[in-house]
Scaffold this motif. Structure first.
Motif, short mmCIF file in Angstrom:
data_model
loop_
_atom_site.label_atom_id
_atom_site.label_comp_id
_atom_site.label_asym_id
_atom_site.label_seq_id
_atom_site.Cartn_x
_atom_site.Cartn_y
_atom_site.Cartn_z
N THR A 65 0.86 -1.18 0.00
CA THR A 65 0.00 0.00 0.00
C THR A 65 0.90 1.23 0.00
N VAL A 66 0.65 2.09 -0.97
CA VAL A 66 1.50 3.27 -1.17
C VAL A 66 0.66 4.53 -1.01
N GLN A 67 1.15 5.43 -0.19
CA GLN A 67 0.56 6.76 -0.04
C GLN A 67 1.40 7.69 -0.92
N LEU A 68 0.74 8.45 -1.78
CA LEU A 68 1.45 9.30 -2.72
C LEU A 68 2.18 10.43 -1.99
N TRP A 69 3.48 10.50 -2.21
CA TRP A 69 4.36 11.47 -1.58
C TRP A 69 4.12 12.86 -2.18
N GLY A 70 3.97 13.85 -1.31
CA GLY A 70 3.92 15.24 -1.77
C GLY A 70 2.54 15.82 -1.97
N VAL A 71 1.49 15.01 -1.78
CA VAL A 71 0.14 15.52 -1.99
C VAL A 71 -0.80 14.99 -0.91
N ASP A 72 -1.95 15.64 -0.82
CA ASP A 72 -3.02 15.18 0.06
C ASP A 72 -4.32 15.32 -0.71
N ALA A 73 -5.01 14.21 -0.90
CA ALA A 73 -6.26 14.20 -1.66
C ALA A 73 -7.44 14.48 -0.74
N PRO A 74 -8.50 15.07 -1.30
CA PRO A 74 -9.71 15.24 -0.49
C PRO A 74 -10.20 13.88 0.01
N GLU A 75 -10.74 13.88 1.22
CA GLU A 75 -11.34 12.66 1.75
C GLU A 75 -12.54 12.29 0.88
N PHE A 76 -12.85 11.01 0.84
CA PHE A 76 -13.93 10.55 -0.04
C PHE A 76 -15.26 11.23 0.31
N THR A 77 -15.46 11.57 1.58
CA THR A 77 -16.72 12.17 2.01
C THR A 77 -16.78 13.68 1.81
N VAL A 164 -11.94 23.24 1.26
CA VAL A 164 -11.38 22.90 2.57
C VAL A 164 -10.28 21.85 2.38
N PRO A 165 -9.06 22.15 2.81
CA PRO A 165 -7.98 21.16 2.68
C PRO A 165 -8.30 19.90 3.47
N PRO A 166 -7.85 18.75 3.00
CA PRO A 166 -8.18 17.49 3.67
C PRO A 166 -7.71 17.42 5.12
N TRP A 167 -6.56 18.02 5.44
CA TRP A 167 -6.07 17.98 6.81
C TRP A 167 -7.00 18.76 7.73
N THR A 168 -7.61 19.85 7.24
CA THR A 168 -8.58 20.61 8.02
C THR A 168 -9.88 19.81 8.15
N TRP A 169 -10.30 19.18 7.05
CA TRP A 169 -11.50 18.35 7.05
C TRP A 169 -11.38 17.23 8.08
N ARG A 170 -10.23 16.55 8.07
CA ARG A 170 -10.03 15.45 9.03
C ARG A 170 -10.03 15.97 10.46
N SER A 171 -9.40 17.10 10.67
CA SER A 171 -9.34 17.69 12.01
C SER A 171 -10.74 18.05 12.51
N ARG A 172 -11.56 18.64 11.67
CA ARG A 172 -12.93 19.00 12.04
C ARG A 172 -13.74 17.75 12.35
N ARG A 173 -13.55 16.70 11.55
CA ARG A 173 -14.30 15.46 11.75
C ARG A 173 -13.90 14.80 13.07
N SER A 174 -12.60 14.79 13.39
CA SER A 174 -12.17 14.16 14.63
C SER A 174 -12.58 15.00 15.84
N ASP A 175 -12.59 16.34 15.69
CA ASP A 175 -13.04 17.20 16.78
C ASP A 175 -14.52 16.99 17.07
N SER A 176 -15.33 16.89 16.01
CA SER A 176 -16.77 16.72 16.21
C SER A 176 -17.10 15.33 16.75
N SER A 177 -16.31 14.32 16.37
CA SER A 177 -16.59 12.97 16.88
C SER A 177 -16.15 12.84 18.34
N GLY A 178 -15.20 13.65 18.77
CA GLY A 178 -14.72 13.60 20.15
C GLY A 178 -15.68 14.25 21.13
N GLU A 179 -16.57 15.10 20.62
CA GLU A 179 -17.49 15.80 21.50
C GLU A 179 -18.74 14.99 21.82
N ARG A 180 -18.96 13.92 21.14
CA ARG A 180 -20.19 13.13 21.33
C ARG A 180 -20.23 12.44 22.62
#
Length: 180
Positions: A65-77, A164-180
């Motif tokens: 499994t290879v993660q592409l070096w140098g880029v970050d793709a939008p999350e599927f959602t 919205v950059p994917p790293w911000t998207w992931r951060s928002r998603r993890s923040d919102s899931s932690g508040e539940r």
């Protein structure tokens, strides 16, 4: 003590067992061959998980499994996540590629430059406006320039007013899931 010669059928059975045993031990050694930084190999893209993650079958028979070096793709959602996956599949799905491993992270993921017919997949995807460049890489300057060009002509995800950059998207998603 006298030894009796083996019958032809017993000799054949022993040869088969020896052959199978050696083949199995050799194949398991190949399947567990580790991927190391600075290693380069060729293989076939067996699966495109998302816009920057691929499973590559190596000639020795294992899959990396290879993660592409140098880029970050939008999350599927997130917007353009499915577009990034489709475009990556179009460019490298079932294709032979050259993989140059740059880094193995603490989770064991291989971050690598991937080329198809001498063309950098990271540069292609950034230029098409389907991924963000990542500042942490040595090639960030070229990728940043390609990203600016895609932004300027509003290509791909840059047609959105405020993507919205994917790293911000992931951060928002993890923040919102932690508040539940």
């Amino acid at each position: 003590m006298r030894y009796r010669p083996l019958s032809p059928s017993a000799l054949s059975a022993a040869a088969v067992l020896l052959f199978v045993g050696l083949g199995a031990s050799n194949s398991s050694a190949q399947e567990s061959a580790p991927v190391e930084p600075e290693q380069t190999f060729t293989g076939r893209v067996a699966d495109v998980t998302d816009g920057d993650t691929f499973d590559v079958e190596r000639p020795i028979g294992d899959t990396v499994t290879v993660q592409l070096w140098g880029v970050d793709a939008p999350e599927f959602t997130q917007p353009y996540g499915d577009d990034a996956t489709r475009k990556a599949r179009k460019y490298v799905g079932d294709a032979n590629v050259r993989v140059e491993v740059k880094e193995i992270d603490t989770d064991g993921r291989a971050f690598a430059c991937v080329q198809r017919q001498g063309v950098s997949l990271a540069r292609l995807l950034v230029n098409r406006g389907v991924v963000w460049h990542a500042d942490y890489t040595s090639g960030a300057t070229k990728l940043a320039r390609l990203e600016r060009q895609a932004r300027n002509v509003k290509r791909g995800l840059w047609t959105q007013e405020s993507p919205v950059p994917p790293w911000t998207w992931r951060s928002r998603r993890s923040d919102s899931s932690g508040e539940r």
